[in-house]
Motif scaffolding. Structure first.
Motif, PDB file in Angstrom:
ATOM      1  N   VAL A 250       0.843  -1.203   0.000  1.00 45.54           N
ATOM      2  CA  VAL A 250       0.000   0.000   0.000  1.00 45.54           C
ATOM      3  C   VAL A 250       0.880   1.257   0.000  1.00 45.54           C
ATOM      4  CG1 VAL A 250      -1.660   1.349   1.359  1.00 45.54           C
ATOM      5  CG2 VAL A 250      -1.954  -1.128   1.103  1.00 45.54           C
ATOM      6  N   TRP A 251       1.952   1.210   0.772  1.00 42.28           N
ATOM      7  CA  TRP A 251       2.850   2.367   0.838  1.00 42.28           C
ATOM      8  C   TRP A 251       3.472   2.655  -0.517  1.00 42.28           C
ATOM      9  CZ3 TRP A 251       8.283   2.903   0.335  1.00 42.28           C
ATOM     10  CH2 TRP A 251       8.775   4.159   0.728  1.00 42.28           C
ATOM     11  N   TRP A 252       3.870   1.624  -1.243  1.00 39.00           N
ATOM     12  CA  TRP A 252       4.475   1.827  -2.560  1.00 39.00           C
ATOM     13  C   TRP A 252       3.464   2.421  -3.536  1.00 39.00           C
ATOM     14  CZ3 TRP A 252       9.073   2.642  -4.090  1.00 39.00           C
ATOM     15  CH2 TRP A 252      10.163   2.033  -3.481  1.00 39.00           C
ATOM     16  N   ILE A 253       2.244   1.975  -3.479  1.00 37.15           N
ATOM     17  CA  ILE A 253       1.200   2.548  -4.331  1.00 37.15           C
ATOM     18  C   ILE A 253       1.032   4.032  -4.012  1.00 37.15           C
ATOM     19  CG2 ILE A 253      -1.266   2.517  -4.880  1.00 37.15           C
ATOM     20  CD1 ILE A 253      -1.235  -0.488  -4.361  1.00 37.15           C
ATOM     21  N   TYR A 254       0.998   4.332  -2.730  1.00 38.59           N
ATOM     22  CA  TYR A 254       0.847   5.721  -2.286  1.00 38.59           C
ATOM     23  C   TYR A 254       2.014   6.579  -2.751  1.00 38.59           C
ATOM     24  CZ  TYR A 254       0.834   9.648   1.024  1.00 38.59           C
ATOM     25  OH  TYR A 254       0.868  10.888   1.598  1.00 38.59           O
ATOM     26  N   VAL A 255       3.237   6.106  -2.544  1.00 40.51           N
ATOM     27  CA  VAL A 255       4.431   6.859  -2.927  1.00 40.51           C
ATOM     28  C   VAL A 255       4.454   7.106  -4.435  1.00 40.51           C
ATOM     29  CG1 VAL A 255       6.940   6.675  -3.165  1.00 40.51           C
ATOM     30  CG2 VAL A 255       5.861   6.196  -0.972  1.00 40.51           C
ATOM     31  N   THR A 256       4.105   6.088  -5.214  1.00 37.31           N
ATOM     32  CA  THR A 256       4.078   6.247  -6.668  1.00 37.31           C
ATOM     33  C   THR A 256       3.060   7.292  -7.086  1.00 37.31           C
ATOM     34  OG1 THR A 256       4.741   3.933  -6.975  1.00 37.31           O
ATOM     35  CG2 THR A 256       3.763   5.057  -8.861  1.00 37.31           C
ATOM     36  N   ALA A 257       1.869   7.229  -6.490  1.00 34.17           N
ATOM     37  CA  ALA A 257       0.814   8.189  -6.815  1.00 34.17           C
ATOM     38  C   ALA A 257       1.236   9.608  -6.450  1.00 34.17           C
ATOM     39  CB  ALA A 257      -0.478   7.815  -6.089  1.00 34.17           C
ATOM     40  N   VAL A 258       1.799   9.776  -5.268  1.00 34.35           N
ATOM     41  CA  VAL A 258       2.219  11.107  -4.820  1.00 34.35           C
ATOM     42  C   VAL A 258       3.351  11.642  -5.688  1.00 34.35           C
ATOM     43  CG1 VAL A 258       3.300  12.382  -2.928  1.00 34.35           C
ATOM     44  CG2 VAL A 258       1.447  10.782  -2.449  1.00 34.35           C
ATOM     45  N   PHE A 259       4.290  10.777  -6.051  1.00 35.17           N
ATOM     46  CA  PHE A 259       5.422  11.210  -6.880  1.00 35.17           C
ATOM     47  C   PHE A 259       4.931  11.753  -8.221  1.00 35.17           C
ATOM     48  CE2 PHE A 259       8.927  10.642  -9.840  1.00 35.17           C
ATOM     49  CZ  PHE A 259      10.011  11.101  -9.114  1.00 35.17           C
ATOM     50  N   LEU A 260       3.989  11.050  -8.848  1.00 33.40           N
ATOM     51  CA  LEU A 260       3.480  11.474 -10.148  1.00 33.40           C
ATOM     52  C   LEU A 260       2.615  12.726 -10.030  1.00 33.40           C
ATOM     53  CD1 LEU A 260       2.576   7.996 -11.682  1.00 33.40           C
ATOM     54  CD2 LEU A 260       4.568   9.418 -12.181  1.00 33.40           C
ATOM     55  N   ILE A 261       1.783  12.781  -8.993  1.00 36.76           N
ATOM     56  CA  ILE A 261       0.921  13.942  -8.790  1.00 36.76           C
ATOM     57  C   ILE A 261       1.759  15.182  -8.504  1.00 36.76           C
ATOM     58  CG2 ILE A 261      -0.801  14.966  -7.249  1.00 36.76           C
ATOM     59  CD1 ILE A 261      -1.986  12.143  -6.940  1.00 36.76           C
ATOM     60  N   SER A 262       2.775  15.046  -7.658  1.00 31.69           N
ATOM     61  CA  SER A 262       3.621  16.195  -7.311  1.00 31.69           C
ATOM     62  C   SER A 262       4.444  16.670  -8.502  1.00 31.69           C
ATOM     63  CB  SER A 262       4.557  15.827  -6.151  1.00 31.69           C
ATOM     64  OG  SER A 262       3.836  15.559  -4.976  1.00 31.69           O
ATOM     65  N   ALA A 263       4.866  15.730  -9.343  1.00 29.83           N
ATOM     66  CA  ALA A 263       5.697  16.097 -10.494  1.00 29.83           C
ATOM     67  C   ALA A 263       4.920  16.904 -11.522  1.00 29.83           C
ATOM     68  CB  ALA A 263       6.274  14.846 -11.139  1.00 29.83           C
ATOM     69  N   THR A 264       3.615  16.661 -11.608  1.00 24.99           N
ATOM     70  CA  THR A 264       2.788  17.342 -12.598  1.00 24.99           C
ATOM     71  C   THR A 264       2.695  18.825 -12.277  1.00 24.99           C
ATOM     72  OG1 THR A 264       1.458  15.334 -12.822  1.00 24.99           O
ATOM     73  CG2 THR A 264       0.537  17.370 -13.723  1.00 24.99           C
ATOM     74  N   PRO A 265       2.972  19.699 -13.256  1.00 26.18           N
ATOM     75  CA  PRO A 265       2.901  21.144 -12.981  1.00 26.18           C
ATOM     76  C   PRO A 265       1.517  21.556 -12.481  1.00 26.18           C
ATOM     77  CG  PRO A 265       3.986  20.731 -15.073  1.00 26.18           C
ATOM     78  CD  PRO A 265       3.433  19.417 -14.617  1.00 26.18           C
ATOM     79  N   GLY A 266       1.491  22.307 -11.398  1.00 28.08           N
ATOM     80  CA  GLY A 266       0.258  22.808 -10.805  1.00 28.08           C
ATOM     81  C   GLY A 266       0.556  24.120 -10.116  1.00 28.08           C
ATOM     82  N   PRO A 267      -0.415  24.677  -9.390  1.00 30.58           N
ATOM     83  CA  PRO A 267      -0.194  25.967  -8.731  1.00 30.58           C
ATOM     84  C   PRO A 267       1.020  25.990  -7.807  1.00 30.58           C
ATOM     85  CG  PRO A 267      -2.511  25.415  -8.700  1.00 30.58           C
ATOM     86  CD  PRO A 267      -1.802  24.212  -9.224  1.00 30.58           C
ATOM     87  N   ASN A 268       1.208  24.917  -7.012  1.00 31.06           N
ATOM     88  CA  ASN A 268       2.339  24.913  -6.084  1.00 31.06           C
ATOM     89  C   ASN A 268       3.671  24.984  -6.812  1.00 31.06           C
ATOM     90  OD1 ASN A 268       0.354  24.567  -4.156  1.00 31.06           O
ATOM     91  ND2 ASN A 268       1.419  22.926  -3.087  1.00 31.06           N
TER      92      ASN A 268
END
Length: 205
Positions: free
Chosen positions: A5-23
């Motif tokens: 579960v942790w690996w799924i979470y880390v992968t999801a967060v890594f991809l979401i954070s990498a995507t350009p957004g307001p932050n």
């Protein structure tokens, strides 16, 4: 929590954070204006918003927002207004002056506050915290231990991408010396922030 579960979470967060957004756009633009060292205050404000949203989600605020559409709409409209204001401000930013000159007059507190408000109005963070983040918490396991692991992982990944975007902004600052490039960048940045406001307007709890 399970390693799977942790690996799924880390992968999801890594991809979401990498995507350009307001932050990430805010980190990059502030790095251009302030330099990579002073942008640390901006990063701290953005990270505070991340922590507030994730902890609030884990404690049940996401469920409250789902049960109270009017409250969610109120928060959403406030975030939209702020992002649109950032977009207009970026569009109208002065050009023809050395990059970084205006930023020296701003205090670290002002940079922190701007980062905090930008983070709290980030549609990606709101949707993630309200809908996705709670799915990784197993109610049969120790709550606070899971929360600490999930938040620490998010902070580490988000900090990595902040650093990447800040360094990218520092390099871009040299390219923006001509006034016509500054104007093009300011207007492009303004349109992106306004677009993020539109994305938040269409978000649902």
């Amino acid at each position: 929590m399970s390693l799977h579960v942790w690996w799924i979470y880390v992968t999801a967060v890594f991809l979401i954070s990498a995507t350009p957004g307001p932050n990430m756009l805010h980190v990059m633009t502030q790095s251009i204006a302030h330099g990579p060292r002073r942008v640390l205050a901006t990063m701290a404000g953005l990270m505070s918003a991340v922590l507030l949203c994730l902890v609030a989600s884990a404690l049940g605020l996401g469920a409250v927002l789902k049960a109270s559409p009017r409250l969610f709409d109120l928060l959403r409209y406030a975030g939209v207004a702020y992002l649109v204001w950032l977009g207009i401000k970026a569009w109208r930013a002065p050009v023809g002056i050395p990059v970084g000159t205006p930023a020296r007059s701003r205090s670290d507190g002002a940079l922190y506050a701007t980062g905090l408000l930008t983070g709290l109005s980030n549609p990606k963070l709101i949707v993630f915290a309200a809908a996705l983040f709670p799915q990784f918490i197993d109610i049969a396991r120790p709550f606070w231990t899971q929360l600490a692991i999930l938040i620490a992982s998010f902070v580490a990944i988000e900090s990595f991408w902040y650093a990447m975007y800040a360094l990218g902004g520092a390099g871009l600052a040299r390219w923006l010396a001509p006034a016509n490039r500054q104007r093009l960048f300011n207007r492009g940045t303004g349109l992106l922030f306004i677009g993020f406001g539109g994305a938040l307007l269409g978000a649902r709890a």
